[in-house]
Design a protein around this motif. Structure first.
Motif, PDB file in Angstrom:
ATOM      1  N   ILE A  17      -1.843   2.024   5.452  1.00 28.94           N
ATOM      2  CA  ILE A  17      -2.092   3.474   5.380  1.00 28.94           C
ATOM      3  C   ILE A  17      -1.115   4.213   6.294  1.00 28.94           C
ATOM      4  O   ILE A  17      -0.517   5.227   5.903  1.00 28.94           O
ATOM      5  CB  ILE A  17      -3.552   3.785   5.745  1.00 28.94           C
ATOM      6  CG1 ILE A  17      -4.487   3.215   4.668  1.00 28.94           C
ATOM      7  CG2 ILE A  17      -3.768   5.289   5.925  1.00 28.94           C
ATOM      8  CD1 ILE A  17      -5.948   3.193   5.063  1.00 28.94           C
ATOM      9  N   ALA A  56     -13.126   3.197   7.175  1.00 28.32           N
ATOM     10  CA  ALA A  56     -13.944   3.349   5.975  1.00 28.32           C
ATOM     11  C   ALA A  56     -13.570   2.178   5.079  1.00 28.32           C
ATOM     12  O   ALA A  56     -12.382   1.967   4.793  1.00 28.32           O
ATOM     13  CB  ALA A  56     -13.647   4.676   5.279  1.00 28.32           C
ATOM     14  N   LEU A  64     -10.102   1.978   3.323  1.00 27.87           N
ATOM     15  CA  LEU A  64      -9.861   3.232   2.603  1.00 27.87           C
ATOM     16  C   LEU A  64      -9.298   4.312   3.505  1.00 27.87           C
ATOM     17  O   LEU A  64      -8.662   5.256   3.038  1.00 27.87           O
ATOM     18  CB  LEU A  64     -11.169   3.739   1.983  1.00 27.87           C
ATOM     19  CG  LEU A  64     -11.923   2.761   1.089  1.00 27.87           C
ATOM     20  CD1 LEU A  64     -13.262   3.353   0.681  1.00 27.87           C
ATOM     21  CD2 LEU A  64     -11.075   2.409  -0.117  1.00 27.87           C
ATOM     22  N   GLY A  65      -9.559   4.191   4.801  1.00 33.58           N
ATOM     23  CA  GLY A  65      -9.081   5.180   5.768  1.00 33.58           C
ATOM     24  C   GLY A  65      -9.485   4.755   7.161  1.00 33.58           C
ATOM     25  O   GLY A  65     -10.264   3.811   7.337  1.00 33.58           O
ATOM     26  N   TYR A  87      -6.735   9.333   8.805  1.00 34.74           N
ATOM     27  CA  TYR A  87      -5.846   9.062   7.679  1.00 34.74           C
ATOM     28  C   TYR A  87      -6.621   8.369   6.564  1.00 34.74           C
ATOM     29  O   TYR A  87      -7.424   7.471   6.831  1.00 34.74           O
ATOM     30  CB  TYR A  87      -4.660   8.182   8.115  1.00 34.74           C
ATOM     31  CG  TYR A  87      -3.850   8.851   9.183  1.00 34.74           C
ATOM     32  CD1 TYR A  87      -2.936   9.849   8.855  1.00 34.74           C
ATOM     33  CD2 TYR A  87      -4.035   8.541  10.523  1.00 34.74           C
ATOM     34  CE1 TYR A  87      -2.217  10.505   9.840  1.00 34.74           C
ATOM     35  CE2 TYR A  87      -3.313   9.191  11.506  1.00 34.74           C
ATOM     36  CZ  TYR A  87      -2.414  10.168  11.148  1.00 34.74           C
ATOM     37  OH  TYR A  87      -1.707  10.832  12.121  1.00 34.74           O
ATOM     38  N   VAL A  88      -6.344   8.792   5.345  1.00 29.25           N
ATOM     39  CA  VAL A  88      -6.997   8.232   4.159  1.00 29.25           C
ATOM     40  C   VAL A  88      -5.929   7.669   3.244  1.00 29.25           C
ATOM     41  O   VAL A  88      -4.854   8.263   3.077  1.00 29.25           O
ATOM     42  CB  VAL A  88      -7.832   9.316   3.436  1.00 29.25           C
ATOM     43  CG1 VAL A  88      -8.416   8.803   2.133  1.00 29.25           C
ATOM     44  CG2 VAL A  88      -8.944   9.831   4.361  1.00 29.25           C
ATOM     45  N   ARG A  89      -6.242   6.540   2.658  1.00 25.41           N
ATOM     46  CA  ARG A  89      -5.323   5.859   1.744  1.00 25.41           C
ATOM     47  C   ARG A  89      -4.876   6.802   0.623  1.00 25.41           C
ATOM     48  O   ARG A  89      -5.664   7.586   0.088  1.00 25.41           O
ATOM     49  CB  ARG A  89      -6.012   4.631   1.144  1.00 25.41           C
ATOM     50  CG  ARG A  89      -5.125   3.805   0.239  1.00 25.41           C
ATOM     51  CD  ARG A  89      -5.836   2.551  -0.247  1.00 25.41           C
ATOM     52  NE  ARG A  89      -6.103   1.614   0.834  1.00 25.41           N
ATOM     53  CZ  ARG A  89      -5.219   0.744   1.324  1.00 25.41           C
ATOM     54  NH1 ARG A  89      -4.011   0.674   0.823  1.00 25.41           N
ATOM     55  NH2 ARG A  89      -5.560  -0.064   2.305  1.00 25.41           N
ATOM     56  N   ARG A  93      -7.648  10.727  -1.420  1.00 26.32           N
ATOM     57  CA  ARG A  93      -7.964  11.959  -0.703  1.00 26.32           C
ATOM     58  C   ARG A  93      -8.772  12.890  -1.595  1.00 26.32           C
ATOM     59  O   ARG A  93      -8.600  12.904  -2.801  1.00 26.32           O
ATOM     60  CB  ARG A  93      -6.679  12.628  -0.225  1.00 26.32           C
ATOM     61  CG  ARG A  93      -5.965  11.751   0.798  1.00 26.32           C
ATOM     62  CD  ARG A  93      -4.673  12.342   1.320  1.00 26.32           C
ATOM     63  NE  ARG A  93      -3.966  11.303   2.048  1.00 26.32           N
ATOM     64  CZ  ARG A  93      -2.801  10.803   1.683  1.00 26.32           C
ATOM     65  NH1 ARG A  93      -2.170  11.280   0.634  1.00 26.32           N
ATOM     66  NH2 ARG A  93      -2.241   9.850   2.385  1.00 26.32           N
ATOM     67  N   THR A  97     -13.908  10.379   1.644  1.00 28.39           N
ATOM     68  CA  THR A  97     -13.613   9.394   2.691  1.00 28.39           C
ATOM     69  C   THR A  97     -13.298  10.077   4.011  1.00 28.39           C
ATOM     70  O   THR A  97     -13.820   9.690   5.065  1.00 28.39           O
ATOM     71  CB  THR A  97     -12.443   8.481   2.262  1.00 28.39           C
ATOM     72  OG1 THR A  97     -12.775   7.855   1.024  1.00 28.39           O
ATOM     73  CG2 THR A  97     -12.157   7.426   3.312  1.00 28.39           C
ATOM     74  N   GLY A  98     -12.456  11.096   3.984  1.00 32.33           N
ATOM     75  CA  GLY A  98     -12.111  11.819   5.205  1.00 32.33           C
ATOM     76  C   GLY A  98     -13.328  12.481   5.825  1.00 32.33           C
ATOM     77  O   GLY A  98     -13.503  12.436   7.045  1.00 32.33           O
ATOM     78  N   LEU A 101     -15.472   9.787   7.512  1.00 31.32           N
ATOM     79  CA  LEU A 101     -14.857   9.352   8.768  1.00 31.32           C
ATOM     80  C   LEU A 101     -14.985  10.417   9.855  1.00 31.32           C
ATOM     81  O   LEU A 101     -15.309  10.101  11.001  1.00 31.32           O
ATOM     82  CB  LEU A 101     -13.382   9.005   8.544  1.00 31.32           C
ATOM     83  CG  LEU A 101     -13.107   7.656   7.920  1.00 31.32           C
ATOM     84  CD1 LEU A 101     -11.672   7.583   7.410  1.00 31.32           C
ATOM     85  CD2 LEU A 101     -13.387   6.528   8.906  1.00 31.32           C
TER      86      LEU A 101
END
Length: 177
Positions: A17, A56, A64-65, A87-89, A93, A97-98, A101
């Motif tokens: 990532i 995540a 994933l992040g 940071y998210v994969r 986005r 996920t963000g 987190l």
């Protein structure tokens, strides 16, 4: 999706990532790629200093992040303020996920007695700015042209969130002389 404390086994996913952001975005203003060993050392240093690194994870263990925070500035007077990274994969986005987190990171910061969390974001990264504003972060300033990447100057937006209303703890000395 699960949010967990990162371990060395997550270092490869974190590195992937991170490297994508280095190569393709202005989310990270570094130009050096890292490997899993580098991220494992970073993870150990960060956690050894008492700061969380959260990941995540997909049910199959895919990272994933990730999110973390650390010192805002090195001076004692800033000890209740942290700067975070999230940071998210790529390709994931805008799917929660963000938010997951950041929710977990804010909970951890409050549990550790952190007073203020700061975000330093490329001013043109509207998605990240919007995410932070949804969580109550306030834009407090922009430093024009303080960074460069991909042959252009970058502006740095600062956002902050006050996490509690506690008065400052005692300690230290002051002098008016």
């Amino acid at each position: 999706m699960q949010i967990l404390d990162a371990t060395a086994q997550h270092a490869g996913g974190i590195a992937a990532i991170y490297n994508h952001a280095v190569e393709h975005t202005t989310a990270i203003w570094n130009e050096r790629l890292v490997d899993a060993a580098d991220r494992a050392a970073w993870l150990a240093e960060r956690q050894g200093s008492g700061f969380p690194v959260l990941v995540a994870l997909e049910d199959d263990g895919t990272v994933l992040g990730y999110a973390t925070y650390g010192p805002w500035r090195p001076h004692d007077g800033y000890r209740h303020t942290v700067e975070h990274s999230l940071y998210v994969r790529e390709g994931l986005r805008g799917r929660g996920t963000g938010s997951a987190l950041l929710t977990a990171l804010l909970e951890r910061a409050r549990a550790q007695g952190i007073h203020v969390m700061v975000a330093g974001i490329d001013a043109s990264n509207e998605g990240s700015v919007r995410l932070h504003e949804r969580f109550g972060f306030t834009r407090v300033g922009v430093l024009p042209q303080v960074g460069t990447k991909f042959g252009r100057w970058l502006d740095l937006a600062f956002l902050q969130l006050v996490l509690d209303q506690a008065p400052p703890a005692g300690g230290g000395s002051s002098s008016s002389r």
